[in-house]
Design a protein around this motif. Structure first.
Motif, PDB file in Angstrom:
ATOM      1  N   LEU A  49       0.789  -1.242   0.000  1.00 57.21           N
ATOM      2  CA  LEU A  49       0.000   0.000   0.000  1.00 57.21           C
ATOM      3  C   LEU A  49       0.821   1.292   0.000  1.00 57.21           C
ATOM      4  O   LEU A  49       0.576   2.173  -0.812  1.00 57.21           O
ATOM      5  CB  LEU A  49      -0.944   0.007   1.211  1.00 57.21           C
ATOM      6  N   PRO A  50       1.813   1.414   0.906  1.00 61.55           N
ATOM      7  CA  PRO A  50       2.478   2.719   1.014  1.00 61.55           C
ATOM      8  C   PRO A  50       3.108   3.178  -0.294  1.00 61.55           C
ATOM      9  O   PRO A  50       2.891   4.314  -0.725  1.00 61.55           O
ATOM     10  CB  PRO A  50       3.545   2.486   2.082  1.00 61.55           C
ATOM     11  N   SER A  51       3.853   2.291  -0.947  1.00 65.66           N
ATOM     12  CA  SER A  51       4.547   2.763  -2.143  1.00 65.66           C
ATOM     13  C   SER A  51       3.631   2.768  -3.356  1.00 65.66           C
ATOM     14  O   SER A  51       3.756   3.636  -4.232  1.00 65.66           O
ATOM     15  CB  SER A  51       5.783   1.914  -2.404  1.00 65.66           C
ATOM     16  N   ASP A  52       2.698   1.830  -3.424  1.00 66.96           N
ATOM     17  CA  ASP A  52       1.883   1.747  -4.631  1.00 66.96           C
ATOM     18  C   ASP A  52       0.702   2.707  -4.631  1.00 66.96           C
ATOM     19  O   ASP A  52       0.201   3.074  -5.683  1.00 66.96           O
ATOM     20  CB  ASP A  52       1.386   0.315  -4.832  1.00 66.96           C
ATOM     21  N   PHE A  53       0.233   3.073  -3.451  1.00 74.32           N
ATOM     22  CA  PHE A  53      -0.979   3.902  -3.425  1.00 74.32           C
ATOM     23  C   PHE A  53      -0.881   5.154  -2.558  1.00 74.32           C
ATOM     24  O   PHE A  53      -1.679   6.056  -2.694  1.00 74.32           O
ATOM     25  CB  PHE A  53      -2.177   3.060  -2.945  1.00 74.32           C
ATOM     26  N   VAL A  54       0.043   5.161  -1.620  1.00 77.80           N
ATOM     27  CA  VAL A  54       0.022   6.263  -0.655  1.00 77.80           C
ATOM     28  C   VAL A  54       1.144   7.273  -0.918  1.00 77.80           C
ATOM     29  O   VAL A  54       1.209   8.308  -0.282  1.00 77.80           O
ATOM     30  CB  VAL A  54       0.055   5.690   0.790  1.00 77.80           C
ATOM     31  N   GLY A  55       2.009   6.962  -1.841  1.00 78.05           N
ATOM     32  CA  GLY A  55       3.033   7.928  -2.215  1.00 78.05           C
ATOM     33  C   GLY A  55       4.305   7.857  -1.392  1.00 78.05           C
ATOM     34  O   GLY A  55       5.117   8.772  -1.423  1.00 78.05           O
ATOM     35  N   TRP A  56       4.504   6.787  -0.643  1.00 79.04           N
ATOM     36  CA  TRP A  56       5.759   6.586   0.103  1.00 79.04           C
ATOM     37  C   TRP A  56       6.864   6.359  -0.926  1.00 79.04           C
ATOM     38  O   TRP A  56       6.764   5.471  -1.770  1.00 79.04           O
ATOM     39  CB  TRP A  56       5.578   5.399   1.052  1.00 79.04           C
TER      40      TRP A  56
END
Ligand code: SF4
Ligand code: SF4
Lengths: 437, 366
Positions: free
Chosen positions: B97-104
């Motif tokens: 989630l963080p890298s693929d959707f949240v912009g991490w």
């Protein structure tokens, strides 16, 4: 043992089919008042489906002591067990039947009293509750000699099967499929192959016979063919109108889950495919009236409220034409190569949607939406199934943004009606439908 | 010093990069050998740090929801990467989630430890997965892993565990309250191992010099000792943690005498496999229950506190077996479920006090 085997064979090939035929005959004679429904008349194949599943469960009652019995997770590479002559039982499938019959609260209460949390997957609570109370819509399940678990759908099944192994004191074989971020690394596939080899050794020991590798390849071929046929059945819903509702697919899924790798399963899907193609040719849709909007369904069905949800939508011309859930079994064996069942099986069973990352799931949702011409999507946010549900908030937003389709996140639990707010859900579905106008 | 300034100082003074690590089990030795500071993220506790928690449904555990909120809020921006061990279905999904959707924007590294680790296939896989992770960590560290440094890191973590085990096992003769002891043990979640070792040595010197401020021994099993007020309430009611089976603490203390091996990779795999049984690795319930019963027996625990995070399937699945195990031994069990709240509810406080009162009676039988 011999007597038991005779009973088992008789149940599978004589008594079961006879009882099924008798039930058919009774059904045909029974004059039921026509139910107000937005759906086209049921598919003729439904009868054959019911017969088939009835015979499967009936023969299962006599399986223990007659043939080796394995309890198997829905994503387990079952072909090896089939070839070794196991009668396979799918506790998830059994749990779903309990869900449809709405007996889950009573079953769950029984295990909650022992300290099992209501926050555990309701399939687990259903099955353990059925074991503890002896209540089951199918009479009884045969006692397992082997438990076969594959974590390609979730880790929950491993905890569940570990519990079963303690209860029955039988071996548990595990195929632990590393979760795939991006593409699988070679050592991850090797790990799955290694485990398949380990599983075969244990399954052979329990079945007291060696695996005939040639027969194994043939089962694999049948399995792949079954998945392909199932995929073709699903694909018929690309036509407008779709010849059935995606929700019909939840029920017609039974054979590819429980009887994958058998000729009987494939024969059934050939019949179903013919009927669906015939409906397409004649322009008959799954809905009685006009199919105004085409929807995608994500996640497990809400087993006890499927009719409630689809009737509400169907009455306004909304039809589910594709679901990620039913699609999973078109994928399951699709990459298996009968010439190399181990490595190709390892790849195929590792790559099902639930064992892959969210970008992969987004691609699948978008592909299905495009190919089936969906203009809306309902994502069932299933409190019992975290692996399927985490990420749905973002997936829903991305589907709406990328494809411009309407989306709804519908809260429920796939098997436990105590988590279902009927009125609230109806309101949300109503608002969702209004958003199309 | 708190985490963020510490991470900065490590970077400035030692040129050390850092990696945020999600629970539970991971090969910290690899990070140490690569001069990477591990900073564990158990939530963090308290209210979610941003609205991003709402991107995960409320029926998912607070560890995962808070972690997403934390990453999205920039709370972990001081680190260079995030490591997601394959602990459960929820963390497995969170990892994407963080890298693929949240912009991490930082690298996210999964670590797929095998389940049912006793099998030969699992052992082989673990060895390969450790090497695969090492390769990815080398990129984060910007240096190559040297076998000698790996061997030294393993020795360092062995020594740390030796002290941690001594402190936990000799708890009844340590003049510290539970809050202070756990604060010390849990600083290992983010201190550089050398710094942590120095603190542990100092604390160990106090063993045998006094007693905890309470007298009734209990076994605590669960996920993470949050909120830490729980420990204060226990002590205040007259009980202390005499035996620990928290995933965050005792379940990561390797005590086994492992056969010596010259190959640091094998030693690393052996060390991973030697940790106490943990449900997040799908340990068999039989050995785990024997392990818990042994802890209770050796510590003379008069009761058992089961302290889990709501919606945590790995832990929840073992609760019935824990109940059975201790019912058979006539040891009372208190079940507490939390959501990493900043404070304990009044009801939880009352239940803990009533429980301690009950077990403080003669023999402590239920
Ligand atoms: S419903 Fe979800 S959590 Fe339950 S067994 Fe199926 S995949 Fe696993
Ligand atoms: S609390 Fe449990 S469910 Fe949540 S991340 Fe930890 S192991 Fe997973």
């Amino acid at each position: 043992m011999i007597l038991r085997r005779v009973q088992y064979e008789a149940a599978a090939h004589a008594v079961g089919p006879f009882l099924a035929a008798l039930e058919d005959w009774r059904q045909r004679r029974r004059k039921r008042p026509a139910r107000e429904s937005p759906f086209a008349p049921p598919l003729e194949s439904l009868r054959a489906l019911k017969d088939m599943m009835m015979v499967h469960y009936l023969s299962g009652r006599y399986a223990d002591g007659a043939v080796p019995v394995a309890w198997v997770t829905s994503g387990f590479p079952v072909e090896m067990l089939r070839t070794l002559g196991y009668h396979t039982v799918y506790p998830e499938n059994h749990a779903a039947i309990c869900g449809v019959q709405r007996i889950v609260p009573a079953l769950s209460d029984a295990v909650e009293a022992q300290g099992y949390s209501r926050d555990l997957c309701s399939y687990v609570r259903s099955d353990l509750g059925s074991l503890d109370t002896g209540k089951s819509p199918v009479g009884r399940l045969p006692r397992p000699d082997l438990l076969a678990c594959c974590t390609n759908i979730c880790q929950t099944v491993l905890y569940w099967y570990r519990d079963l192994a303690r209860r029955f004191d039988v071996p548990l074989v595990l195929v632990d499929t590393p979760f795939i971020y991006g593409e699988p690394a070679p050592h991850q596939t090797r790990y799955v192959v290694d485990q398949l080899e380990e599983a075969i050794v244990i399954a052979e020991r329990v079945a007291k016979r060696p695996l005939d590798r040639e027969a194994f390849s043939e089962t694999v071929r049948l399995s792949r063919e079954g998945s392909d046929l199932w995929g073709q059945c699903l694909d018929t819903a690309r036509s407008r109108p779709a010849p059935w509702t995606g929700v019909d697919g939840f029920f017609h899924l039974g054979p590819v889950v429980a009887l994958r790798g058998t000729e009987a399963c494939n024969a059934y899907y050939r019949t179903l495919l013919d009927e669906l193609k015939d409906r397409v040719a004649r322009g008959i849709g799954g809905l009685k009236g006009e199919e105004r909007h085409r929807l995608l369904w994500d996640n497990l069905p809400v087993w006890y409220a499927t009719r409630e949800i689809t009737t509400l939508l169907g009455s306004q011309g909304f039809n589910f034409v594709c679901t990620t859930y039913t699609n999973a079994w078109a994928e399951a064996s699709s990459l298996i190569d009968p010439a190399d069942p181990m490595t190709s099986g390892a790849r195929s069973y590792s790559q099902i949607m639930l064992n892959r990352d969210l970008p992969n799931k987004l691609r699948l949702l978008e592909r299905l939406s495009r190919e089936f011409g969906a203009d809306g999507a309902v994502l069932h946010s299933d409190r019992s199934c975290k692996p399927y549900s985490i990420g749905q908030v973002d997936l829903k937003d991305r589907l709406a943004r990328d494809l411009g389709i309407k989306t709804l996140l519908l809260e429920a639990d796939h098997n436990d009606p105590r988590s279902w707010a009927s009125e609230l859900s109806a309101n949300r579905i109503g608002a969702f439908m209004e958003s199309f106008s | 010093m708190t985490r963020e300034p510490y991470i900065r100082r490590q970077r400035e003074e030692h040129g050390r990069r850092s990696v945020a690590v999600l629970p539970v089990h991971y090969p910290k030795e690899l990070l140490t050998a690569l001069d990477l500071l591990a900073v564990e993220v158990w939530g963090p506790p308290g209210a979610p740090r941003s609205d991003a928690a709402g991107r995960i449904q409320a029926y998912v555990c607070s560890v995962v929801r808070n972690a997403l909120a934390f990453l999205a809020s920039g709370g972990a921006d001081a680190v260079d990467a995030a490591l997601f061990p394959h602990t459960c279905d929820s963390i497995q999904q969170l990892a994407t989630l963080p890298s693929d959707f949240v912009g991490w924007k930082k690298p996210t590294l999964p670590f797929l430890h095998p389940k049912y680790p006793g099998r030969p296939s699992a052992r082989r896989f673990l060895a390969e997965e450790l090497r695969a992770l090492a390769t990815r960590l080398e990129e984060v560290a910007g240096r190559k892993l040297e076998p000698a440094r790996l061997a030294a890191a393993i020795a360092l973590h062995d020594e740390i565990d030796l002290h941690r085990a001594a402190l936990l096992d000799g708890r009844a003769t340590l003049p510290l309250d539970d809050r202070a002891l756990y604060a010390l043990l849990r600083r290992g979640e983010w201190l550089w191992p050398g710094d942590h070792l120095a603190e542990l040595r100092e604390a160990r010197a106090k063993l045998g010099t006094g007693r905890p401020p309470a007298s009734i021994p209990v076994l605590v099993t669960g996920y993470v000792p949050e909120p830490s007020a729980l420990l204060e309430i226990l002590n205040g009611a007259g009980a202390f943690v005499a035996a620990d089976d928290y995933a965050a603490v005792g379940r990561r203390v390797v005590r086994d005498d492992r056969p010596p091996t010259a190959d640091p990779w094998q030693a690393l795999a052996d060390r991973q496999l030697a940790a106490p049984p943990c449900p997040t690795r799908a340990a068999d319930q039989g050995p785990r229950m024997r392990h818990l019963a042994g802890l209770a027996e050796r510590s003379g625990a008069r009761g058992v506190v089961v302290h889990v995070v709501k919606f945590c399937e790995p832990e929840l699945f073992d609760v019935p077996a824990i109940r059975r195990t201790f019912e058979a031994r006539r040891l009372p069990v208190l079940y507490l479920e939390g959501e990493l709240e900043a404070q304990l509810s009044g009801q939880a406080v009352t239940r803990i006090e009533a429980f301690v009162e009950m077990i403080s009676g003669a023999g402590g039988a239920a």
